[in-house]
Design an enzyme around this catalytic site. Structure first.
Site, PDB file in Angstrom:
ATOM      1  N   HIS A 140     -11.779  -7.327  -1.843  1.00 18.35           N
ATOM      2  CA  HIS A 140     -11.076  -6.590  -0.793  1.00 18.35           C
ATOM      3  C   HIS A 140     -11.710  -6.934   0.551  1.00 18.35           C
ATOM      4  O   HIS A 140     -12.827  -7.413   0.627  1.00 18.35           O
ATOM      5  CB  HIS A 140     -11.193  -5.085  -1.036  1.00 18.35           C
ATOM      6  N   GLY A 141     -10.978  -6.648   1.616  1.00 20.74           N
ATOM      7  CA  GLY A 141     -11.507  -6.933   2.942  1.00 20.74           C
ATOM      8  C   GLY A 141     -11.777  -8.411   3.123  1.00 20.74           C
ATOM      9  O   GLY A 141     -12.790  -8.793   3.693  1.00 20.74           O
ATOM     10  N   GLU A 175     -11.811   0.025  -8.476  1.00 19.30           N
ATOM     11  CA  GLU A 175     -12.852  -0.376  -7.517  1.00 19.30           C
ATOM     12  C   GLU A 175     -14.134   0.399  -7.788  1.00 19.30           C
ATOM     13  O   GLU A 175     -14.089   1.597  -8.090  1.00 19.30           O
ATOM     14  CB  GLU A 175     -12.383  -0.133  -6.080  1.00 19.30           C
ATOM     15  N   HIS A 231     -12.770  -3.475   5.265  1.00 22.79           N
ATOM     16  CA  HIS A 231     -11.362  -3.596   5.607  1.00 22.79           C
ATOM     17  C   HIS A 231     -11.193  -3.785   7.112  1.00 22.79           C
ATOM     18  O   HIS A 231     -12.027  -3.379   7.911  1.00 22.79           O
ATOM     19  CB  HIS A 231     -10.598  -2.346   5.156  1.00 22.79           C
ATOM     20  N   GLY A 232     -10.067  -4.408   7.489  1.00 21.88           N
ATOM     21  CA  GLY A 232      -9.744  -4.553   8.896  1.00 21.88           C
ATOM     22  C   GLY A 232     -10.322  -5.815   9.515  1.00 21.88           C
ATOM     23  O   GLY A 232     -10.773  -6.728   8.828  1.00 21.88           O
ATOM     24  N   SER A 284       0.844  -1.193   0.000  1.00 24.24           N
ATOM     25  CA  SER A 284       0.000   0.000   0.000  1.00 24.24           C
ATOM     26  C   SER A 284       0.879   1.242   0.000  1.00 24.24           C
ATOM     27  O   SER A 284       2.104   1.172   0.161  1.00 24.24           O
ATOM     28  CB  SER A 284      -0.891   0.002   1.246  1.00 24.24           C
ATOM     29  N   ASP A 335      -1.317  -1.495  -3.917  1.00 25.59           N
ATOM     30  CA  ASP A 335      -2.638  -1.649  -3.310  1.00 25.59           C
ATOM     31  C   ASP A 335      -3.190  -0.270  -2.944  1.00 25.59           C
ATOM     32  O   ASP A 335      -2.545   0.497  -2.222  1.00 25.59           O
ATOM     33  CB  ASP A 335      -2.516  -2.527  -2.065  1.00 25.59           C
ATOM     34  N   THR A 343      -5.333 -10.181   1.223  1.00 19.98           N
ATOM     35  CA  THR A 343      -5.149 -10.713   2.576  1.00 19.98           C
ATOM     36  C   THR A 343      -4.044  -9.944   3.276  1.00 19.98           C
ATOM     37  O   THR A 343      -2.896  -9.953   2.820  1.00 19.98           O
ATOM     38  CB  THR A 343      -4.795 -12.215   2.533  1.00 19.98           C
ATOM     39  N   ASP A 344      -4.391  -9.309   4.376  1.00 16.36           N
ATOM     40  CA  ASP A 344      -3.438  -8.502   5.136  1.00 16.36           C
ATOM     41  C   ASP A 344      -3.618  -8.699   6.634  1.00 16.36           C
ATOM     42  O   ASP A 344      -2.697  -9.105   7.339  1.00 16.36           O
ATOM     43  CB  ASP A 344      -3.604  -7.025   4.757  1.00 16.36           C
TER      44      ASP A 344
END
Length: 307
Positions: free
Chosen positions: A210-211, A134, A180-181, A49, A82, A254-255
């Site tokens: 995403h997410g 997106e 996210h998160g 990112s 990202d 994936t983060d």
């Protein structure tokens, strides 16, 4: 072998499997990602990112990725930006050696999003670099920026069809209900798979989730047992990830899972021996925990044994 995102995601779309796109912020995380791909024979997307680039340095992100790509030449890997927030950010990444970029103008109106995406596509395609965009917007923390529930919207499939046709974008992240998160759902998890299938049918390109962190029980328990607090977090269930792939998703970001797994092991070493200061003693078990998460995810998504 460093390749563009299309080289990885078009086969995934045609054959109906998913490829994990794993974020990294340091050498240890990147090493874990490459070793995992090597051990299960999976193609790979590594992504940084703007925040990670600010932390590591753009040249370091590229140099480290190229070094690992040379060490594992049998692994097709794309280096992806990202959530690039501007044309300049995407251009800088492309000029530095990224092989795939995301321009995230989803917080703008449709017309402005389209205009910004077209500009990035025009520049990126000159260098054989693939572009992600997106439509719709996810709730949660997006590279340290909070997106409130009132600002989150699901993708309109008809708009997605027009957007893809007019922008020339290579793959699209449609908002279908993730966030996210670590705090994705207030109640029972719910994603709009019908909407996803319609987007795939109309666009016919690789789609991105995403997410998508799952926060599996083993990772959650490890973090909690080390003294961490996840405050009722909820991830995307594994069966939802597989259903999303059946609906047309091919790139799965994936983060959060990796961060949680890593920090849990670091904390365990610190808790067990408060006189320890050898970084290798902290990072070695952390890297192994991250590898277990990644290898399990590659098997789940269907990318294992694809090279």
């Amino acid at each position: 072998m460093l390749v563009c995102g299309n080289d990885i995601l078009i086969p995934a779309s045609e054959q109906g499997y998913g490829v994990g796109a794993f974020n990294f912020v340091n050498l240890e995380m990147l090493k874990s990602i490459f070793e995992s791909a090597d051990e299960v024979s999976s193609p790979l997307i590594v992504q940084a990112s703007e925040g990670a680039i600010k932390y590591m340095g753009l040249d370091i992100c590229v140099s480290l990725t190229k070094a690992f790509a040379q060490k594992y030449p049998h692994i097709p890997v794309a280096l992806h930006l990202d959530h690039g927030t501007s044309f300049e950010s995407c251009k800088n990444a492309i000029d530095a050696g990224f092989t795939s970029v995301m321009i995230d103008a989803s917080h703008h109106c449709f017309e402005e999003n389209l205009k910004m995406t077209q500009e990035v596509v025009q520049y990126a395609h000159r260098f054989g670099v693939s572009v992600e965009a997106e439509l719709g917007r996810l709730m949660g923390i997006e590279d340290n920026i909070l997106v409130d529930e009132k600002d989150a919207t699901l993708v309109n499939p008809k708009e997605a069809e027009i957007f893809v046709k007019e922008s020339g974008v290579d793959f699209l992240a449609p908002a279908i209900g993730t966030s996210h998160g670590a705090f994705k759902f207030k109640g029972e998890p719910k994603l709009d798979f019908e909407r996803l299938s319609e987007v795939k049918k109309l666009t016919k390109i690789p789609l991105v989730l995403h997410g998508a962190s799952a926060i599996p029980d083993s990772v959650r328990e490890s973090f909690l047992s080390s003294g961490g607090d996840l405050k009722g977090s909820k991830g995307v269930p594994f069966e939802f990830l597989q259903e999303a792939i059946r609906g047309g998703i091919n790139k799965i970001n994936t983060d959060t899972d990796l961060r949680i797994a890593f920090i849990a092991e670091v904390r365990k070493v610190a808790n067990a021996n408060n006189s320890e200061f050898d970084l290798r003693k902290f990072f070695t078990p952390a890297m192994q925990a991250v590898k277990e998460v990644i290898k399990e995810r590659m098997q789940l998504l269907g990318s294992a044994n694809k090279i």
